[in-house]
Design a protein around this motif. Sequence first.
Motif, PDB file in Angstrom:
ATOM      1  N   THR A  21       0.818  -1.214   0.000  1.00  0.00           N
ATOM      2  CA  THR A  21       0.000   0.000   0.000  1.00  0.00           C
ATOM      3  C   THR A  21       0.855   1.268   0.000  1.00  0.00           C
ATOM      4  OG1 THR A  21      -1.786  -1.096   1.185  1.00  0.00           O
ATOM      5  CG2 THR A  21      -1.698   1.311   1.352  1.00  0.00           C
ATOM      6  N   TRP A  22       1.872   1.280   0.845  1.00  0.00           N
ATOM      7  CA  TRP A  22       2.611   2.519   1.070  1.00  0.00           C
ATOM      8  C   TRP A  22       3.827   2.675   0.182  1.00  0.00           C
ATOM      9  CZ3 TRP A  22       0.159   6.201   3.710  1.00  0.00           C
ATOM     10  CH2 TRP A  22      -0.933   5.794   4.495  1.00  0.00           C
ATOM     11  N   CYS A  23       4.029   1.724  -0.740  1.00  0.00           N
ATOM     12  CA  CYS A  23       5.113   1.871  -1.713  1.00  0.00           C
ATOM     13  C   CYS A  23       4.708   2.919  -2.734  1.00  0.00           C
ATOM     14  CB  CYS A  23       5.374   0.541  -2.428  1.00  0.00           C
ATOM     15  SG  CYS A  23       6.589   0.699  -3.743  1.00  0.00           S
ATOM     16  N   PRO A  24       5.531   3.943  -2.923  1.00  0.00           N
ATOM     17  CA  PRO A  24       5.115   5.012  -3.848  1.00  0.00           C
ATOM     18  C   PRO A  24       4.959   4.538  -5.282  1.00  0.00           C
ATOM     19  CG  PRO A  24       7.398   5.321  -3.177  1.00  0.00           C
ATOM     20  CD  PRO A  24       6.840   4.211  -2.332  1.00  0.00           C
ATOM     21  N   VAL A  25       5.605   3.427  -5.645  1.00  0.00           N
ATOM     22  CA  VAL A  25       5.425   2.925  -7.011  1.00  0.00           C
ATOM     23  C   VAL A  25       4.573   1.652  -7.023  1.00  0.00           C
ATOM     24  CG1 VAL A  25       7.582   3.961  -7.801  1.00  0.00           C
ATOM     25  CG2 VAL A  25       7.592   1.580  -7.027  1.00  0.00           C
ATOM     26  N   GLY A  26       4.036   1.282  -5.851  1.00  0.00           N
ATOM     27  CA  GLY A  26       3.153   0.121  -5.799  1.00  0.00           C
ATOM     28  C   GLY A  26       3.835  -1.206  -6.077  1.00  0.00           C
ATOM     29  N   LEU A  27       5.123  -1.293  -5.758  1.00  0.00           N
ATOM     30  CA  LEU A  27       5.820  -2.573  -5.920  1.00  0.00           C
ATOM     31  C   LEU A  27       5.178  -3.578  -4.954  1.00  0.00           C
ATOM     32  CD1 LEU A  27       8.144  -4.031  -7.315  1.00  0.00           C
ATOM     33  CD2 LEU A  27       9.700  -3.121  -5.608  1.00  0.00           C
ATOM     34  N   ASP A  28       4.788  -4.717  -5.485  1.00  0.00           N
ATOM     35  CA  ASP A  28       3.932  -5.636  -4.736  1.00  0.00           C
ATOM     36  C   ASP A  28       4.697  -6.902  -4.350  1.00  0.00           C
ATOM     37  OD1 ASP A  28       1.927  -7.380  -3.846  1.00  0.00           O
ATOM     38  OD2 ASP A  28       0.431  -6.459  -5.174  1.00  0.00           O
TER      39      ASP A  28
END
Lengths: 363, 275
Positions: free
Chosen positions: A342-349
Amino acid sequence: MEQPLRSYFRGSVEDIRALFDAVRARGLEPVGYRVRGDSVYFGPLDSFELLPLGLEDSQAPGRFRLYRNPLGIFRHSSSSPKYWLHPPVQRVLEVSEGFEVEVVRDGGPPVALFGVKPCDVASLEVLDRILRNDDSYQGRRSRVGLVVVEECTVPGATCFCGSTGTGPSISAGYDVAYARLGSGVVIFKYGSKIGLELIEELGLARASEDEVAEYERTMSIARKSASHLPQLQEVSRALEKSVADEAFWKEVSSRCVGCANCNMVCPTCFCTEFVDYLEPSGRARRVRQWFGCLSYTYGQVAGMHYRPELHMRYRHFVLHKFLFYPKQVGLVGCVGCGRCVTWCPVGLDIREVVSKVVARYGG
Amino acid sequence: MGARLVPRVGRVVRVVEEAPLVRTYHIRVGGIAEPEPGQFNVLYIKGFGEVVISVSDYSRVDGDLVVEHTVRAVGAVTSYMHSNVDVGSLVGVRGPYGRGWPLKEFEGFNILIVGGGIGLAPLRSVLKYVSRHRDRYGRLVLLYGARRPVDMLYKYEYGEYKAIPNSSVHFSIDMPHIGWDGYVGFVTDLIDRVDLDPATSVVYVCGPEVMMKVAAAKLVKRGFREDRVFLSLERRCRCGIGICGTCQLGHFFVCKDGPVFSYQEVKEYLSVSGL
């Protein structure tokens, strides 16, 4: 392990308030998710109204929004119990002009963790073990006299506690747990003697068979909706084989910007760095603050760097959760909360990364 | 915050200029335990920070300890130390920490010591220990290499090392140098000349990581057992007690599980760059 039918109780949101009051009456200060302005963080709950009961979050990779919704379920914020138990900045030393070392004391009243999530409780078990020699953490931990859990009847879109076995319901490590069902009914259960006492104090009725069935159906759906990882043993086996594949780790981390948000929001990331301050008078202060393996300086020493490339540091983040944590403390370090997604600015999952590892190295 | 991160205050009683940018600080301090060979202390320079430095030797003075720390000026704190910390200065000391060289387990064995550059500092404690308990060990062989003769540590003690019964000492420097009639090349080259029986020998290695990897691989090739070749590793050690997390090497905390590891324990991890 589910509890026998007779140990489920029924109530309403008003009974959560009564529980809150009963906890305070026992001399415990509630600490948990609390509303602050338009956001939610983790801290002291001075009043029941501060609980995010009328809020619902919407989470997606790189996205977090809060909405008002009286029947909505709040999952979690960027902060977790770590924020209170292992604060972002901790004073370590005060040293006088003449080099007298003053020990910094950090005391306070006993507290109750109130409204924390099953994944949060799982993270405490991990922190308890990895920080067993940490006097600051242990001092705060010993102040926790009670744990009240809100089970996640509707997990968020980045949650995967069903895969890590750390939610969305709870079976150990708590005193009282409650689950808010869609019908507005709140199901209570106890996980300790003091938990049972509290439920008796509230005078709650036993839940009916239908209510228990609804609860179990809800939690079963919740568990399925929060399962997005391959089997954990397969994950660690595949990770072990992937360690030396630099090209692979470069590829999966190619979008990472090295901001260390994932470290900061992770409820089991515990690394700290020390910072020194010197006043013109000669007084000195030594402070310990959160530090993450995604930061550039993680692994850097005078004269060289042990993890100079970003993909090495990202690899450490993933390996530590699923491969090294089990070897260090006997528990998987990922509790499936999805905060790092959620809090990854690039949405790395991380769910995708782990799935890719298994696709490449599994079997 | 509890006491584990709080240093005792010690005083520098002697400073030895070892080599360019390398000094050995003798610090008198009370209230800390006697270090085992290979353990380290965390030194606190007020207002500047802490550094993790191995104990190269120590002595007892009136109930206090005088711990000896060889420090190279390479980072902010150590450079500050070199220019500002002298005899009489106050220094915070925490420790001793870590798992040192396994010496008691190898009584009766021959000992091979391989040191490179500043890496001789933690090995000096082995030399001292073995010379104090000479009858407990077999042959002692020291291989020590530095870049230049001037960079060699503890030059004033070499006579003492050579005088240890049933021992031999071999030096190397990396580049030819006027007045040097010893071996020129890497210290790991000297391993070929060691005449110890690997079956009854234990090896203690410390130096730059690349040198330790070469040494260990060579030693194993020569028949020394992986679980009897020990390396003292360096990482980003800060707290010294396994709580800050920044010294992790795979699942090991270098400060708490090490700094001394058998080659067998860390071989896989060391083979992957940036782990």
